[in-house]
Design a protein around this motif. Structure first.
Motif, mmCIF file in Angstrom:
data_model
loop_
_atom_site.group_PDB
_atom_site.id
_atom_site.type_symbol
_atom_site.label_atom_id
_atom_site.label_comp_id
_atom_site.label_asym_id
_atom_site.label_seq_id
_atom_site.Cartn_x
_atom_site.Cartn_y
_atom_site.Cartn_z
ATOM 1 N N ASN A 173 1.058 -1.156 0.097
ATOM 2 C CA ASN A 173 -0.017 0.007 -0.452
ATOM 3 C C ASN A 173 0.692 0.831 0.350
ATOM 4 O O ASN A 173 1.171 1.823 1.275
ATOM 5 N N SER A 174 1.741 1.751 -1.136
ATOM 6 C CA SER A 174 2.320 2.534 -1.275
ATOM 7 C C SER A 174 1.993 3.174 -2.505
ATOM 8 O O SER A 174 1.512 2.386 -3.273
ATOM 9 N N PRO A 199 -5.278 -4.599 -0.260
ATOM 10 C CA PRO A 199 -3.855 -3.989 -0.243
ATOM 11 C C PRO A 199 -2.987 -4.219 0.976
ATOM 12 O O PRO A 199 -3.972 -4.873 1.392
ATOM 13 N N ASP A 201 -1.135 -2.951 4.321
ATOM 14 C CA ASP A 201 -0.006 -2.102 4.895
ATOM 15 C C ASP A 201 1.393 -2.555 4.997
ATOM 16 O O ASP A 201 1.067 -3.829 5.370
#
Lengths: 428, 263, 358, 328
Positions: A173-174, A199, A201
């Motif tokens: 998630n970036s 996603p 994290d």
């Protein structure tokens, strides 16, 4: 003497570094510490070892020795910028920022400092448009290429029809992980598959929810844009829920030994896309072994020799070396400037014959042009064999869906040009 | 010992207060009043509910039943900080100074209720904030002189001896220029000399500033000397109310309290 | 010998309460200001700008902000990174939404936006105290980062979720974007640091500061003398967040020019600023500067010595750097738990008496 | 039963299992906080360090190989033996005890009576130190850890539940093993604190430092013991997480998963840590399952903190704490 050096480096040298002396300076923004160190170490080793080979075996490039200036970033943008600022004065020819965050930092700076940036297979995808991103290169392929090649491979496996199939994207998630989403959505429209986004994290230590969902919804394929511990956990969890591993395909940063080894036999059959062949089955590797490893000049402990990311580091070093060579020939000088280096990169050609000479046949040809900084955009699928603990290519190098990808690149590059008031330059 | 005024005005009127914690009744149906300008003592054995009474007066506890009338108006369920702004200040049984701040700053906090400068004034500082600061400072210096603590002005209060801390605490309460000053055992733990000093300060405050004082004290001698009227609590009930002499002769009080105290 | 109070009699309250009561300190302060404004802009280069001075200035603002909350008002916060992110994203949205608005006002408005968000996350502090509050502020940290990462509106729907600062000028000179000269970005940040440090000093020495410290030292007693805990704590959160938001806005627009929220404003940033505050000294503006200088300069210095001068491998150097920084933190806490500011004070006390110790 | 309900139950059960692993990390925090009121941020790094040491010993790695090679120009990396797991475990425990002694000697002893936040900062400094030190000692490579625990889908559960509901539940056997280990560990800790002299001393210290001192218990010894026990707990937690993902730097970040558990359960309560872990584990999985898709997913990092925050606003003393009555 020592004190003098400390003082010099800590203060004066930073203020005004003199011009480099008869050497080619190649900075290596590596990360041998921090959460992504397991990936950073083999890459940095491969990068450094290839230049050591050139220096040891050939006496450098065109008779000039290469100095690799390693600087530790810890995959941290602040430290990356510090590295950039502290090394750019030393005659650095080209930067491989090795992280999306640092790449985005350096892209605007290229316009001012005039040092090229080569984000090899990462960074800002639309930098492939050389008309707008004059100083930025990202050949041999972009994430959008990778996404479309993966979809193509899936399509081939499914006998050419993806209608009604379910694909899931498991992503970090970036900025990096979000890159393929647009492409996969466009391709979904084209091929008629259904896309689920999952996603994860940072850091990705815990992915039960995502994998329970995968187990429940049974997508036909899972594509992964992962990094660091996320990869290991994902592959482990996939093995846990007995997801068919040959239906689980990672991007080229999710396909190294580090990612599959912790899962043991469970990882057998896992696939990932690659833009260079795995293994040590080429004359070049024998040379590295002879001139570098056995001579005790390796950058690391030698344990990563031949790993996927080690090879990728080498591949990066080869592109740098070849571009330097090209620049030397173009300008008929031995010591080149960053501007010449840029021209060298832009006119870089590594054809099959050249790959043969380098000692690593089997790599796709590279033809960089003024308009196309994204290179051939070819990729092959490699698969992990847990018994022999080796990766091997199972497909030839395939072309990306240029129609879809190029349209997206044009759109994004135009947006950047507009934001920054850049007029695209003319390319012959 | 001041004479009672002919028609004393009632400053605070406590009517039928009952305070419970869970099932325990800390105060039961207590009523008394505090007249303007007097020194009113609240006495009683340990656990009688004296501190709870003060806590009710300054709004730290809210009684379940009863009414409080302050300056002729019935008081709603206000927060302690609102009551402080109405002109009620107090000191504490266990000193509650701001230990990280100097004596000067501690006493200056007593002026906080009187700050008029807005936040913007304070950020800019020049102008109203600065002027006001020096006005407060002047007032605080008077209190410092009055309490004879000039030498410890810039000492962090955490480093001061107990007796001086008590004095600083009194100073902080005085700085607010309260109409009603609540003192919770101001002389506890002091030696004779310190007690005499403190008695003097309390009487001076009452006489010079005209501040109404309600105090809790154990030392009966002190109570009888300085207070105009005394209310006696025992187990949360009121058992006596009147002048020191009246209370002294009240048999119930003698039974509960004075009988053991040996005047 | 000239470092003396003796003979330096105060004849008014204004003189007695000034920031630097000793003449020598006042002069040194003027010299520092003069050097910062008049000398450094002429000798600054890219490296010093990006790796030393801008980090120092930006983190000084953040550290002062956190010091107001933690050092003066006693509320430990681990949400600094998240609030910096609010400042950065507010700055980005304002820059792209109102291209005509001067960057100076954009940064200030970003501070106000952050102050509002800070007050919302400060509400639980009325019920939650101590370490529980510290951990609770992590909720702000993680939630805000997630929000900026997740909602495309915040990054103008860009493909990667990165935000990039377009070029903006002050008096015709670029202060954001890659083409901005070092001296301009430096001066731009310096003006903010100067103004904010001055504001912080004024707030902390007056009634507001006393309210904060009263709540910090004993909140119940503070309430009883007329300090409302609600408004006091919320002001502290608001002022602190305002500072931190400005730090975040400068971090994004002037220092970096492009950030990604998960990386730039992660929990490490929260810890870093808290470190600066504690090593520098809780409840001291000077300490905030000292802490920021220490934690910005030390790693750069160590790296340059170990890799540049001694030629060690970068990995060993990076690990040793952690060992040394960690060790020094513990050492300093043992040597002087009240931070560099207290060390400085002790040194001054000694100097004041020198050469006659009595 | 409806599919949705089945999925929820499955997610909840898996969440509970994960929650036990969170609780395992939280337990280390609680032990130290209870005995010394130190909020030990280094707990996560301790888990990493312990796991690194365990693997390093097992694989016969030479500690500080890189440093030694750099200084002496040698090229040594491994001793060339494979140590039996049991022996490696024992030696690792020894290392953690040594660590506890050093921490007390070098750090804690000099910080007695300091404010809690100073002690907290000291442990963060310690965490930095150990991060660098661990990497120097054992290298930053990822290391596969195999201590013989079962892994992967449990067939039994899958089949049984399939027969019952027509939908096979997924349970990771490693999670089950971890739950059992955690249960044994907690029981052992409870027995230790109830029935041994040292354990009683620990509780006495937790109740009242002064009282404990007055009956002749050495506070320093107590500190060494709790840190050693916390080190042991860290080893167990590190081994469990390491078996899942390989031993690597990211292990130290699991401390962040334990903090909301602490908020919920209270810093001083062992049952609180366990119940808190279970609530958070199940809560975050269910939230991600039901609410996640609506708001874009990846909620797990903040959900636990928000849950704990909301809970604390209504109950500031935590799950098992006593109601706080304020006095003047």
């Amino acid at each position: 003497m020592k004190l003098n050096r400390i003082a010099a480096v800590a203060f004066a040298a930073l203020m005004a570094a003199g011009p480099a002396l008869a050497e080619l300076v190649v900075p290596s923004l590596s990360y041998r510490t921090g959460p992504y160190a397991p990936n950073g170490i083999p890459y940095a080793d491969g990068f450094a070892d290839y230049f050591t080979l050139l220096n040891e075996r050939d006496g450098g490039i065109g008779g000039v020795k290469v100095r690799v200036l390693e600087c530790e970033t810890g995959y941290n943008t602040e430290k990356g910028v510090e590295c950039y600022e502290s090394t750019k004065g030393e005659g650095a020819l080209v930067y491989h920022p090795l992280s999306t965050g640092i790449t985005y930092q350096l892209i605007p700076k290229t316009l001012v400092d005039h040092i090229p940036v080569h984000s090899m297979g990462y960074g800002r995808t639309s930098a492939a448009d050389g008309r707008i991103f004059k100083w930025v290169f990202n050949f041999p392929g972009t994430y959008w290429d990778a996404a479309s090649i993966i979809v193509k491979h899936i399509k081939d496996q499914e006998g050419g029809d993806l209608n009604g199939k379910k694909l899931a994207l498991l992503y970090h998630n970036s900025a990096y992980g979000k890159e393929p989403i647009r492409t996969l959505q466009e391709l979904a429209k084209k091929h008629g598959y259904e896309l689920t986004l999952l996603p994860v994290d940072h850091p990705g230590q815990e992915q039960k929810s995502q994998w329970l969902q995968i187990r429940r919804e049974r997508p036909d394929y899972v594509i992964m844009w992962g990094w660091g511990v996320m990869n290991q956990v994902a592959i482990q969890e996939a093995a846990n829920i007995r997801f068919p591993m040959d239906h689980f395909i990672g991007v080229w940063w999710s396909g190294s030994e580090n990612d599959v080894l912790p899962a043991g036999d469970g990882a057998d059959g896992y696939k990932a896309i690659a833009f260079h062949p795995p293994g040590t089955d080429a004359p070049l590797f024998a040379d590295i072994k002879k001139y570098v490893l056995d001579a005790g000049k390796a950058a690391g402990d030698g344990s990563h020799f031949g790993e996927v990311l080690y090879n990728r580091g080498m591949y990066a070093a080869i592109t740098v070396a070849e571009a330097i060579r090209t620049a030397q020939q173009m300008n008929n000088v031995k010591e080149i400037t960053p501007t010449m280096m840029r021209d060298g990169l832009e006119n870089l050609v590594i054809d099959a014959k050249r790959w043969e000479e380098i000692g690593w046949p089997g790599n796709p040809e590279i033809h960089v042009t003024c308009a196309n900084h994204g290179g051939p955009g070819l990729g092959a699928i490699q698969q992990w064999d847990a018994k022999t603990k080796t990766w091997s290519l199972i497909t030839p190098f395939m072309e990306a869906d240029r129609e879809v990808v190029d349209a997206l690149i044009a759109e994004d590059a135009a947006a950047f040009a507009k934001e920054n008031n850049i007029t695209p330059r003319e390319c012959k | 010992m001041s004479e009672e005024a002919a028609t004393p005005e009632v400053l605070l009127d406590i009517r039928n207060i009952t305070l419970r914690f869970g099932g325990v009744e800390a105060l039961r149906d207590i009523s008394f009043d505090i007249r303007k300008g007097e020194v009113r003592a609240i006495i009683g054995p340990n656990g009688a509910g004296k501190s709870s009474m003060l806590n009710v007066i300054n709004g730290f506890y809210h009684p379940q039943e009863g009414e409080i009338w302050f300056k002729g108006e019935r008081r709603g369920p206000l927060k302690p900080s609102q009551i402080a702004r109405q002109g009620v200040a107090r000191t504490f049984q266990n000193i509650a100074l701001f230990s990280g701040m100097t004596t000067l700053d501690n006493i200056m906090t007593g002026r906080l209720t009187r700050t008029r400068a807005t936040m913007l004034d304070q950020i800019i500082w020049w102008g109203r904030a600065e002027r006001e600061e020096y006005e407060h400072r002047a007032r605080v210096e008077e209190i410092i002189d009055f309490l004879e603590i000039q030498s410890i002005r810039k000492t962090p209060v955490g480093r001061l001896p107990y007796g001086l801390q008590k004095r600083v605490e009194l100073g902080r309460a005085l700085a607010a220029e309260p109409e009603l000053l609540l003192l919770d055992e101001p002389m506890a733990g002091m030696n004779v000399e310190e007690k005499e000093d403190m008695c003097r300060f309390v009487l001076d405050v009452n006489e010079e500033f005209g501040t109404t004082i309600a105090l809790i004290e154990h030392d009966m001698g002190v109570v009888m000397d300085i207070s105009n009227r005394v209310v006696v609590l025992d187990y949360g009930r009121k058992i006596g109310d009147g002048t020191p002499d009246e209370v002294r002769s009240n048999p119930e009080v003698i039974d509960a309290y004075l009988g053991v105290a040996h005047d | 010998m000239f470092y003396r109070e003796v003979g330096d009699f105060k004849t008014s309250y204004a003189e007695d309460q000034q920031t630097f009561p000793i003449a020598f300190d006042r002069w040194r302060y003027y010299v520092v200001i003069a050097v910062a404004f008049l000398v450094i802009p002429f000798i600054i280069n890219d490296y010093w700008e990006k790796s030393v001075l801008l980090p120092f200035l930006v983190f000084s603002i953040a550290a002062i902000g956190l010091n107001i909350l933690t050092g003066y008002c006693g509320q430990v916060s681990l949400g600094t990174g998240g609030f910096m992110a609010v400042g950065a994203y507010a700055c980005y949205k304002l820059m792209t939404g109102f291209p005509e608005l001067n960057i100076f006002f954009v940064v200030i408005l970003s501070g106000f936006v952050t102050a509002a968000v800070g007050m919302v996350f400060g509400l639980p502090s009325l019920r939650i105290k101590g370490f529980y509050l510290a951990v609770a502020t992590l909720a702000a940290q993680f939630f805000l980062v997630w929000l900026f990462n997740k909602v495309p509106w915040f990054y103008n729907y860009s493909a990667s979720g990165q935000i990039n600062a377009p070029e903006r000028t002050v008096f015709g000179i670029a202060v954001t974007g890659a083409a901005s000269p070092s001296w301009a970005t430096y001066l731009f940040c310096l003006v903010f640091v100067f103004a904010l440090a001055w504001a912080a000093r004024n707030m902390t020495r007056g009634p507001l500061g006393r309210k904060w410290m009263a709540i910090r030292d004993m909140d119940i007693a503070a309430e009883i003398i007329g300090v409302s805990p609600l408004s006091t704590k919320l002001t502290a959160f608001a002022v602190s967040s305002f500072f931190i938001g400005i730090a975040g806005a400068l971090y994004f627009s002037v220092w970096f020019g492009a950030v990604e929220v998960t990386e730039a404003f992660g929990i490490n940033q929260s810890f870093r600023v808290l470190f600066m505050v504690i090593l520098g000294g809780l409840g001291s503006i000077f300490g905030s500067f000292a802490g920021a200088a220490f934690l910005v300069l030390l790693p750069v210095f160590l790296k340059n010595v170990m890799v540049g001068a001694l030629g060690w491998s970068t990995a060993i150097a990076a690990n040793l750097e952690l060992v040394i920084v960690g060790g020094l933190i513990v050492f300093f806490l043992i040597a002087e738990p009240h931070g560099l500011a207290a060390l400085w004070r002790t040194a001054k006390e000694k100097l004041r008496l020198w050469p006659f110790p009595y | 039963m409806s599919d949705q309900l089945l999925f929820s139950i499955e997610a909840a059960i898996n969440g509970l299992m994960t929650g036990i692993l969170y609780a395992l990390v939280a337990l280390g925090f609680v032990l130290i906080f209870k005995a010394s009121e130190i909020f030990n941020y280094a707990q996560g790094v301790m888990a990493l360090f312990a796991a690194l040491t365990l693997v390093g010993l097992q694989k016969g790695q030479v500690p500080f190989a890189e440093l030694i090679n750099a200084i002496f120009g040698t090229n040594i990396h491994e001793f060339g033996w494979e140590m039996p797991t049991a022996l490696a475990l024992l030696l690792t425990i020894g290392v953690m005890v040594l660590f506890a002694i050093l921490v007390e000697r070098i750090v804690l002893r000099h910080l007695v009576n300091q404010a809690p936040i100073i002690l907290f900062m000291a442990t963060i400094g310690l965490a930095f130190f150990m991060e660098g030190f661990g990497d120097l000692m054992w290298g930053s490579d990822i290391k596969a850890l195999d201590i013989g625990l079962p892994k992967g889908l449990s067939e039994t559960v899958d089949q049984t539940t399939f027969e019952w509901f027509g939908y096979g539940f997924f349970i990771d056997r490693l999670d089950v093993a971890a739950a059992i280990v955690a249960a044994v560990l907690v029981t052992a800790l409870v027995l230790f604190s109830q029935y041994t002299r040292i354990g009683r001393a620990l509780r006495a210290v937790a109740d009242d430092h002064q009282a404990a001192l007055s009956v002749g218990i050495s506070l320093r010894l107590i500190w060494v013991i709790v840190w050693a026990v916390a080190g042991f707990v860290a080893l167990v937690a590190g081994a469990m997480w390491g078996a899942k993902s390989g031993v690597q730097f990211s292990l130290s970040l699991i401390a962040l998963k334990a903090l909301p558990v602490l908020m919920l359960g209270g810093f001083t309560s062992i049952p609180g840590a366990i119940v808190g872990g279970l609530i958070i584990g199940a809560g975050e999985k269910l939230f991600e399952l039901w609410v996640g898709p609506l708001i874009g997913g990846a909620t797990e990092n903040w959900f636990a903190y928000m849950l704990a925050l909301v809970f604390l606003v209504f109950r500031p003393q935590g799950l098992f704490g006593e109601k706080i009555i304020e006095r003047v």
